[in-house]
Design a protein around this motif. Structure first.
Motif, PDB file in Angstrom:
ATOM      1  N   PHE A 135       0.848  -1.206   0.000  1.00 24.02           N
ATOM      2  CA  PHE A 135       0.000   0.000   0.000  1.00 24.02           C
ATOM      3  C   PHE A 135       0.877   1.248   0.000  1.00 24.02           C
ATOM      4  N   TYR A 136       1.867   1.286   0.874  1.00 24.06           N
ATOM      5  CA  TYR A 136       2.725   2.474   0.955  1.00 24.06           C
ATOM      6  C   TYR A 136       3.594   2.623  -0.287  1.00 24.06           C
ATOM      7  N   GLN A 137       3.968   1.511  -0.916  1.00 25.07           N
ATOM      8  CA  GLN A 137       4.709   1.601  -2.171  1.00 25.07           C
ATOM      9  C   GLN A 137       3.843   2.246  -3.252  1.00 25.07           C
ATOM     10  N   ALA A 138       2.568   1.833  -3.309  1.00 27.45           N
ATOM     11  CA  ALA A 138       1.641   2.435  -4.276  1.00 27.45           C
ATOM     12  C   ALA A 138       1.410   3.913  -3.956  1.00 27.45           C
ATOM     13  N   LEU A 139       1.321   4.242  -2.660  1.00 33.47           N
ATOM     14  CA  LEU A 139       1.128   5.633  -2.263  1.00 33.47           C
ATOM     15  C   LEU A 139       2.332   6.482  -2.668  1.00 33.47           C
ATOM     16  N   LYS A 140       3.536   5.953  -2.479  1.00 36.21           N
ATOM     17  CA  LYS A 140       4.742   6.693  -2.868  1.00 36.21           C
ATOM     18  C   LYS A 140       4.752   6.956  -4.368  1.00 36.21           C
ATOM     19  N   LEU A 141       4.480   5.934  -5.162  1.00 40.88           N
ATOM     20  CA  LEU A 141       4.475   6.115  -6.618  1.00 40.88           C
ATOM     21  C   LEU A 141       3.365   7.064  -7.056  1.00 40.88           C
ATOM     22  N   GLN A 142       2.240   7.009  -6.359  1.00 39.65           N
ATOM     23  CA  GLN A 142       1.140   7.916  -6.671  1.00 39.65           C
ATOM     24  C   GLN A 142       1.564   9.365  -6.440  1.00 39.65           C
ATOM     25  N   GLU A 192       6.496   6.246 -17.464  1.00 35.74           N
ATOM     26  CA  GLU A 192       7.112   5.107 -16.780  1.00 35.74           C
ATOM     27  C   GLU A 192       6.624   4.994 -15.347  1.00 35.74           C
ATOM     28  N   LEU A 193       6.479   6.138 -14.678  1.00 33.38           N
ATOM     29  CA  LEU A 193       5.948   6.130 -13.316  1.00 33.38           C
ATOM     30  C   LEU A 193       4.519   5.589 -13.286  1.00 33.38           C
ATOM     31  N   MET A 194       3.722   5.934 -14.262  1.00 34.45           N
ATOM     32  CA  MET A 194       2.348   5.423 -14.333  1.00 34.45           C
ATOM     33  C   MET A 194       2.342   3.913 -14.471  1.00 34.45           C
ATOM     34  N   GLY A 195       3.287   3.385 -15.280  1.00 33.38           N
ATOM     35  CA  GLY A 195       3.392   1.936 -15.426  1.00 33.38           C
ATOM     36  C   GLY A 195       3.786   1.262 -14.122  1.00 33.38           C
ATOM     37  N   LYS A 196       4.737   1.856 -13.401  1.00 33.06           N
ATOM     38  CA  LYS A 196       5.154   1.288 -12.113  1.00 33.06           C
ATOM     39  C   LYS A 196       4.025   1.361 -11.098  1.00 33.06           C
ATOM     40  N   LEU A 197       3.244   2.438 -11.151  1.00 30.49           N
ATOM     41  CA  LEU A 197       2.098   2.568 -10.248  1.00 30.49           C
ATOM     42  C   LEU A 197       1.061   1.483 -10.523  1.00 30.49           C
ATOM     43  N   ALA A 198       0.820   1.203 -11.795  1.00 34.20           N
ATOM     44  CA  ALA A 198      -0.132   0.134 -12.146  1.00 34.20           C
ATOM     45  C   ALA A 198       0.353  -1.221 -11.620  1.00 34.20           C
ATOM     46  N   GLN A 199       1.656  -1.461 -11.716  1.00 32.58           N
ATOM     47  CA  GLN A 199       2.216  -2.706 -11.181  1.00 32.58           C
ATOM     48  C   GLN A 199       2.046  -2.779  -9.669  1.00 32.58           C
ATOM     49  N   VAL A 217      -5.021   4.798  -4.305  1.00 27.67           N
ATOM     50  CA  VAL A 217      -4.985   4.566  -2.864  1.00 27.67           C
ATOM     51  C   VAL A 217      -5.164   5.904  -2.167  1.00 27.67           C
ATOM     52  N   SER A 218      -5.838   5.872  -1.031  1.00 23.14           N
ATOM     53  CA  SER A 218      -6.155   7.092  -0.302  1.00 23.14           C
ATOM     54  C   SER A 218      -5.394   7.107   1.012  1.00 23.14           C
ATOM     55  N   GLY A 219      -4.548   8.102   1.183  1.00 21.42           N
ATOM     56  CA  GLY A 219      -3.774   8.210   2.414  1.00 21.42           C
ATOM     57  C   GLY A 219      -2.654   9.200   2.254  1.00 21.42           C
ATOM     58  N   ASP A 220      -1.791   9.264   3.273  1.00 21.23           N
ATOM     59  CA  ASP A 220      -0.672  10.194   3.236  1.00 21.23           C
ATOM     60  C   ASP A 220       0.371   9.717   4.239  1.00 21.23           C
ATOM     61  N   PHE A 221       1.590  10.217   4.081  1.00 24.43           N
ATOM     62  CA  PHE A 221       2.640   9.971   5.064  1.00 24.43           C
ATOM     63  C   PHE A 221       2.579  11.112   6.081  1.00 24.43           C
ATOM     64  N   GLU A 383      14.395  17.060  -7.643  1.00 29.96           N
ATOM     65  CA  GLU A 383      15.139  16.000  -6.954  1.00 29.96           C
ATOM     66  C   GLU A 383      14.862  16.027  -5.453  1.00 29.96           C
ATOM     67  N   LEU A 384      14.842  17.193  -4.869  1.00 33.98           N
ATOM     68  CA  LEU A 384      14.573  17.306  -3.432  1.00 33.98           C
ATOM     69  C   LEU A 384      13.126  16.937  -3.105  1.00 33.98           C
ATOM     70  N   GLU A 385      12.191  17.281  -3.973  1.00 33.45           N
ATOM     71  CA  GLU A 385      10.794  16.885  -3.750  1.00 33.45           C
ATOM     72  C   GLU A 385      10.649  15.372  -3.768  1.00 33.45           C
ATOM     73  N   TYR A 386      11.337  14.723  -4.716  1.00 31.42           N
ATOM     74  CA  TYR A 386      11.312  13.262  -4.767  1.00 31.42           C
ATOM     75  C   TYR A 386      11.995  12.675  -3.526  1.00 31.42           C
ATOM     76  N   GLN A 387      13.098  13.281  -3.096  1.00 33.29           N
ATOM     77  CA  GLN A 387      13.810  12.783  -1.920  1.00 33.29           C
ATOM     78  C   GLN A 387      12.942  12.876  -0.668  1.00 33.29           C
ATOM     79  N   LYS A 388      12.179  13.945  -0.567  1.00 28.92           N
ATOM     80  CA  LYS A 388      11.305  14.097   0.600  1.00 28.92           C
ATOM     81  C   LYS A 388      10.307  12.942   0.677  1.00 28.92           C
ATOM     82  N   ILE A 389       9.651  12.656  -0.432  1.00 31.24           N
ATOM     83  CA  ILE A 389       8.677  11.563  -0.437  1.00 31.24           C
ATOM     84  C   ILE A 389       9.371  10.220  -0.220  1.00 31.24           C
ATOM     85  N   SER A 390      10.553  10.047  -0.832  1.00 33.04           N
ATOM     86  CA  SER A 390      11.287   8.794  -0.685  1.00 33.04           C
ATOM     87  C   SER A 390      11.662   8.549   0.771  1.00 33.04           C
TER      88      SER A 390
END
Length: 415
Positions: A135-142, A192-199, A217-221, A383-390
């Motif tokens: 779930f959290y992996q899907a949320l991150k990709l979303q 590519e991100l959309m494809g990974k999200l579908a997976q 998926v509905s949620g947040d960190f 890059e920093l925005e992606y790092q924050k979510i990562s």
């Protein structure tokens, strides 16, 4: 880990309106409920539990009495010819189990039944943790997809500015082409991100053996987050599923050794009957008792094998507990590292990167900053925005892993 209660009304609504099943947003609670209901690994324990109950019932069954009929002195020669001198004996016998065999069998079967029930709980923790990770992996990709859209929007805005400057003769046409190339690259990355999200969504729905019947998926960190201390995490190791499995196994081995020792005791067979002599037309009663001679213990090999396994189990308990403590400390240290870096990104690096983008964009409009400076500033911000979510995802992922390892809740909700 979170101990989840079933939301009956919600599930009833989902089944009543299958047409809308593809349009809802999936929450973590709903994902875990579906997993508890339909996960293949958990469904098998329903039958294993029933089988263990049946074995406990079987352990309490005593030997049935026996009835026998014996006819002597028939169809022979001389006086034994025919049936004139026949003797017939009708007997009833019963094996009396000695050495508390029946009680020991029941105790061993009961311990095994409890171990199967406990194994379900351990497996439940493991499966729910896996669902939570997916779930959290899907949320991150979303959220990555959302950031990608923001990045596209910034590049498209820059492209409009560059075209205006090209029309004014302030920049060459190649500068517009350079931005178009950057935009196409970002679109490719977004696809590519959309494809990974579908997976990721497909992997999540596979946890309850269902199709991908949700659009997102509905949620947040949620932050700030109270991380577990080393003392809390190490104390939770004593209730770790892997460690408790060994304790269950130890109790089961001890119960089976006692059952084998009891089974080594000889049983007493008592019988009564009636004997009829056809020659004299006489009837008499008989009483018999028998017991096998135990010249050696018939279960000595099994008993030795169980005791060796018990010694191995005790050693495994010591080693596994030490290993779990090391893994737990590693996760706690990793959580602290992620938290420190996330704090730095959120409070220092991101504000500076946002400020830099504004400044170079203004400078690009005035002609004091080059296109490369603008693209570099935007890339730094992205890059920093992606790092924050990562990092947020890494913290949640490590906490779930810690919960999976110890079987205890650290995210503030019951599992």
């Amino acid at each position: 880990m979170r101990r989840l209660s079933f939301v009956v009304a919600l599930l009833g609504t989902l089944f009543m309106y299958p047409v809308s099943a593809t349009t809802f947003d999936l929450t973590l609670s709903e994902a875990l409920q579906r997993t508890l209901k339909s996960n293949p690994s958990l469904k098998k324990y329903e039958f294993q539990s029933q089988a263990a109950e049946a074995l406990t019932l079987q352990a309490g069954v005593s030997p049935n009495p026996r009835v026998g009929l014996e006819v002597e002195n028939i169809a022979g020669s001389g006086r034994s010819a025919g049936l004139d001198n026949a003797q017939m004996t009708l007997s009833f016998s019963q094996i009396l189990e000695l050495g508390n065999k029946r009680q020991r069998r029941i105790q061993a079967a009961t311990v095994e039944e409890k171990a199967r029930q406990a194994e379900y709980e351990y497996q439940r923790i493991d499966v729910l943790a896996q669902t939570t990770q997916y779930f959290y992996q899907a949320l991150k990709l979303q959220q990555f997809v959302e950031l990608s859209e923001q990045q596209l929007s910034r590049t498209e805005s820059l492209l409009r500015t560059a075209r205006e400057r090209e029309e004014a003769g302030a920049v060459p046409k190649s500068e517009v082409t350079r931005i178009k190339l950057q935009l196409e690259r970002q679109k490719a990355s977004s696809a590519e991100l959309m494809g990974k999200l579908a997976q990721a969504r497909a992997r999540l729905s596979a946890m309850w053996a269902g199709g991908t019947q949700f659009k997102s998926v509905s949620g947040d960190f949620h932050f700030p987050l109270q991380l577990p201390s080393q003392a809390q995490a190490l104390n939770a190791v004593n209730r770790a599923p892997e460690y408790l499995r060994l304790l269950d196994s130890e109790r089961l081995l001890q119960a089976k050794v006692k059952a084998l020792e009891a089974d080594s005791t000889s049983d007493l067979t008592l019988g009564v009957g009636v004997r009829y002599n056809n020659q004299f037309n006489e009837t008499g009663f008989i009483v018999e008792a028998s017991m096998p001679l135990q010249l050696q213990n018939p279960n000595m090999g099994f008993i030795k094998e169980r005791r060796i396994r018990h010694q191995s189990n005790l050693l495994q308990q010591k080693l596994v507990r030490a290993q779990l403590r090391s893994l737990t400390l590693a996760l706690v240290n990793a959580l602290q590292t992620h938290q420190n870096y996330l704090h730095k990104v959120t409070n220092s690096l991101l504000p500076l990167a946002q400020q830099l983008v504004v400044q170079v964009n203004q400078g690009y409009v005035r002609g004091t900053n080059s296109l490369l400076q603008v693209l570099d500033a935007q890339s730094e911000l992205a890059e920093l925005e992606y790092q924050k979510i990562s990092r947020q995802h890494a913290i949640y992922s490590d906490i779930v892993q810690l919960e999976r390892l110890t079987g205890q809740a650290f995210l503030g909700e019951d599992l």
